[in-house]
Design an enzyme around this catalytic site. Structure first.
Site, short mmCIF file in Angstrom:
data_model
loop_
_atom_site.label_atom_id
_atom_site.label_comp_id
_atom_site.label_asym_id
_atom_site.label_seq_id
_atom_site.Cartn_x
_atom_site.Cartn_y
_atom_site.Cartn_z
N HIS A 8 0.82 -1.21 0.00
CA HIS A 8 0.00 0.00 0.00
C HIS A 8 0.86 1.26 0.00
O HIS A 8 2.04 1.24 0.39
CB HIS A 8 -0.92 0.01 1.22
N GLU A 26 -2.05 -7.20 7.51
CA GLU A 26 -0.76 -6.98 8.16
C GLU A 26 -0.67 -7.78 9.46
O GLU A 26 -1.63 -8.42 9.89
CB GLU A 26 -0.56 -5.47 8.41
#
Length: 334
Positions: free
Chosen positions: A98, A202
């Site tokens: 990202h 994550e």
């Protein structure tokens, strides 16, 4: 088109336990070359890292040398899947990190030690909010750079568009995927239809930036996404007092790979993920470590093979939040 590996815990071996072994097929991308420095690597300047080389199928597919590098590579990958036989499949994973999020800004400001022991446990600091962190303007610019790269690469370099798009449920990844791929001139057979997968997230626990919103909130705010089956409304994995270890993250990413290789027959797969998750994915694939800056991308040619026996290795137990050894409010900017 690739293959689904219908291995389901022994189906391929008379009911006995089986697992998928993943291998990175090296020699095709600069990122798997040990001499490539991740800290200075820019995928936009080197054709996503695809090495300029010949393939065994060139004589058949491109006898006059008129095809683009990506076209020849795609044909070669297709030939691997045609000729590999049962129990083996090849996929090209295009894994993107990202763009910069507000949690990245906060960690840079307070320093990693103070971030890990204090600030990451909070939703924000009164100025920034990093609970399920959004992209910063810089992060959106990084995703736009990826969009512009793909726009040119699809038409000029003839890079194959992904056939499947998967995203972490954390909104910085959904935002990055949307900016990167939405509005591209994609083939009608390969539309951008991102699917949110729970395991693509994550490192789990403690850090509020890694705690996802409910499914209903994600759906309302990002209506273009769909969800894998049985995706729960509330986050079932995040705990405020337990942080996932690296070895446990590798096990989780191997499970994610199992889901994709078992259930998705496509060859060209896009992952929108995170630095920690990507590092664990590369470890599960036998790829060398390759740290991505925010907005970075790494392609990997993966070979999966059904093997006898259970997969070895268990993840270590989660850790507790670290104790602060300094006043976190007085940490110098790093």
């Amino acid at each position: 088109m690739g293959e689904e590996l219908g291995w389901r815990h022994g189906d391929a071996d008379g009911g006995r336990p089986t697992h998928l072994k993943y291998t990175t097929v090296t020699g095709f991308f600069l990122q798997d070359d040990p001499t490539t420095d991740p800290s200075t690597f820019d995928y936009t300047k080197v054709n996503l890292g695809l090495i300029n080389r010949t393939y065994p199928t060139d004589e058949l597919f491109d006898p006059h040398g008129r095809r683009m590098q990506w076209e020849r590579f795609a044909y070669y990958v297709d030939s691997l899947n045609r000729e590999c036989g049962g129990g083996v499949a090849y996929k090209v994973l295009i894994i993107g990190r990202h763009g910069e999020g507000y949690h990245n800004v906060a960690e840079a400001h307070y320093g990693t030690e103070a971030w890990d022991c204090y600030w990451s446990l909070l939703d924000g600091d009164g100025t920034l909010v990093w609970d399920d962190a959004e992209l910063t303007p810089i992060g959106r610019d990084q995703a736009q750079i990826a969009h512009d790269f793909w726009s040119t690469a699809l038409t000029v370099a003839k890079i194959p568009a992904p056939e499947s798009y998967y995203s972490s449920p954390l909104q910085r990844c959904i935002q990055t995927a949307n900016v990167t791929f939405d509005g591209l001139d994609l083939p009608a057979t390969r539309p951008f239809k991102p699917v949110v997968k729970e395991l693509l997230r994550e490192s789990i626990g403690v850090h509020t930036c890694d705690r996802r919103h409910p499914k209903s909130w994600i759906s309302a705010n990002y209506p273009s996404v769909s969800f894998e089956s049985d995706f729960p409304d509330l986050d079932p994995l995040w705990k405020a007092d337990e942080r996932e270890t690296f070895s446990a993250r590798v096990v989780r990413m191997a499970e994610l790979l199992d889901e994709v290789f078992e259930g998705d027959g496509n060859t060209w797969i896009s992952f929108s993920s995170h630095s920690g998750a990507i590092g664990a994915t590369l470890e599960a694939l036998g790829h060398r470590g390759f740290g991505l800056t925010t907005g970075g991308v790494i392609p990997v040619l993966v070979r999966a093979e059904v093997m006898r026996g259970e997969r070895r290795g268990r993840g270590e137990a989660p850790t507790r939040p670290p104790e602060c050894t300094v006043n976190p409010g007085r940490m110098a900017k790093v």
